[in-house]
Design a protein around this motif. Structure first.
Motif, short mmCIF file in Angstrom:
data_model
loop_
_atom_site.label_atom_id
_atom_site.label_comp_id
_atom_site.label_asym_id
_atom_site.label_seq_id
_atom_site.Cartn_x
_atom_site.Cartn_y
_atom_site.Cartn_z
N TYR A 244 48.46 65.91 49.93
CA TYR A 244 47.44 65.11 50.64
C TYR A 244 46.09 65.29 49.96
N ASP A 247 45.49 68.31 47.92
CA ASP A 247 46.05 69.54 48.49
C ASP A 247 47.57 69.50 48.46
N PHE A 249 50.88 71.29 50.43
CA PHE A 249 51.30 72.06 51.60
C PHE A 249 52.79 72.38 51.49
N ARG A 263 49.04 76.18 52.93
CA ARG A 263 48.30 75.35 51.97
C ARG A 263 48.09 76.14 50.70
N ASP A 265 46.16 77.47 47.98
CA ASP A 265 44.76 77.73 47.63
C ASP A 265 44.71 78.12 46.16
N TRP A 271 49.00 81.37 49.03
CA TRP A 271 49.45 80.41 50.02
C TRP A 271 48.76 80.75 51.35
N LYS A 274 48.45 78.12 57.77
CA LYS A 274 47.69 77.25 58.66
C LYS A 274 48.26 77.33 60.08
N ILE A 277 47.56 71.58 61.52
CA ILE A 277 47.22 70.72 60.37
C ILE A 277 46.10 69.74 60.72
N SER A 291 51.98 61.82 54.13
CA SER A 291 50.98 62.35 55.05
C SER A 291 49.96 61.27 55.35
#
Length: 356
Positions: A244, A247, A249, A263, A265, A271, A274, A277, A291
């Motif tokens: 997305y 990003d 996920f 997510r 990073d 990782w 989250k 979302i 998404s």
């Protein structure tokens, strides 16, 4: 008089911003903040609604084993449609889906075809000579785009990864081999995001392929922490990789348990787990994940839609982070055992109803 004028100017508030500026601000808000802002006053409401564009959700595709056809299911209104599959594709399986197109080939075959199930257009790819098949496959965009890149990866040779790419107009695949340890890539965890292909193996290691630079890199990112009580087999099953706006996920499912979302990073090389979302809605399946931010009215936000339709309720299995539960509460579905080509999320064109 001057004092009264100065006092009035000092009392100007955010509600008095010019409409053009309000619209510019609202454009950058997520849906939840947009809705909150719309309740401030009439000018804010008008600006918020003006930019609140609704995204159409992807449709769910299903290939019945008994017929030479395929079904569409629209999760926003529960409508179903059926279309005949071209005879040349009988027996083919979907390997990947993106931008309204399917990458298909027959079992144990490397003769790939890009197929648009709405227009029934076909794009045959050059023969792919792979002695032992492939392990990962995907494409960046529709073949009608000059930026389209089809990617296949295999790593049967210890210490080496073979990467082959094809783009529209080319008459052969371009091949390269790199020294790399990226074994155990048995499931097709591939997502194209921000110009890069992200690949995940069973050990949750992440590799990135840049098609513009033809560069392969295994990232130094430790895998997400496995929860207590989850065995090795369950931890390897039921995963979905979603992109997305740059990003990436990772969605992990375990039967009826709460899905875990991480997510990637890239700055912190970790990782990041989250708890929800936010304004996103994810639509996940093994060979296609989509998404959306502004989903169709009546659909759940901050939720994950899975590739199963409950006939008794005529809706998809969904997990809502806001409510902390599945819909329906007991879905009884083993995500890890799902057949790869049975249920695929696909983006419909604006005139989809005219084409089916």
């Amino acid at each position: 008089m001057e004092i009264a004028k100065e006092k009035a100017e000092n009392q100007e508030t955010w509600r008095d911003l010019p409409s053009e500026l309000l619209i510019s601000v609202m454009t950058n808000l997520e849906i939840e903040d947009n809705v909150r802002a719309s309740a401030v006053c009439k000018p804010w409401h008008e600006a918020a609604v003006f930019v609140r564009v609704t995204d159409q959700p992807p449709w769910l595709m299903h290939f019945p084993n008994s017929t030479n056809s395929y079904d569409f299911y629209n999760p926003s209104n529960s409508e179903r449609h059926t279309k005949e599959l071209p005879q040349s594709l009988a027996g083919s399986r979907v390997r990947y889906s993106k931008d309204g197109w399917l990458l298909m080939c027959k079992s144990f075959s490397t003769d790939f075809v890009l197929f648009n199930p709405f227009t029934t257009y076909l794009v045959a790819l050059p023969d792919l000579d792979l002695g032992h098949g492939y392990q990962l496959v995907g494409f960046s965009s529709a073949p009608t785009s000059s930026d389209c890149v089809v990617l296949t990866i295999k790593d049967y040779d210890p210490g080496h990864v073979t990467i082959r790419t094809w783009s529209p107009g080319e008459t052969a695949w371009t091949s390269m081999q790199v020294s790399s340890q990226f074994l155990d890539a048995e499931r097709n965890y591939v997502v194209f995001s921000n110009g890069l292909f992200y690949c995940l193996n069973l050990r949750n290691c992440v590799a990135v392929f840049d098609p513009s630079l033809r560069k392969w890199n295994v990232l130094d990112v430790p895998p997400p922490v496995r929860p207590d009580g989850i065995d090795d087999e369950s931890w390897c099953e039921g995963k979905f990789v979603v992109g997305y706006k740059g990003d990436v996920f990772l969605v992990c499912t375990f039967g009826d348990a709460v899905p875990l979302v991480f997510r990637l990073d890239l700055t912190g090389r970790v990782w990041e787990k989250k708890e929800d979302i936010g304004s996103l809605t994810m639509f996940v399946s093994i060979n296609s994940c989509e998404s959306r931010t502004y989903v169709h009215e009546g659909m759940l936000r901050n939720s994950i839609y899975f590739p199963k339709v409950c006939d008794s309720e005529n809706r998809c299995v969904t997990y809502s982070f806001g409510e902390g539960r599945y819909h329906p509460r007991e879905h009884n579905f083993n995500w890890g055992k799902q057949q790869s080509s049975e249920n695929i999320w696909i983006e419909p064109p604006e005139n989809a109803l005219e084409l089916i």
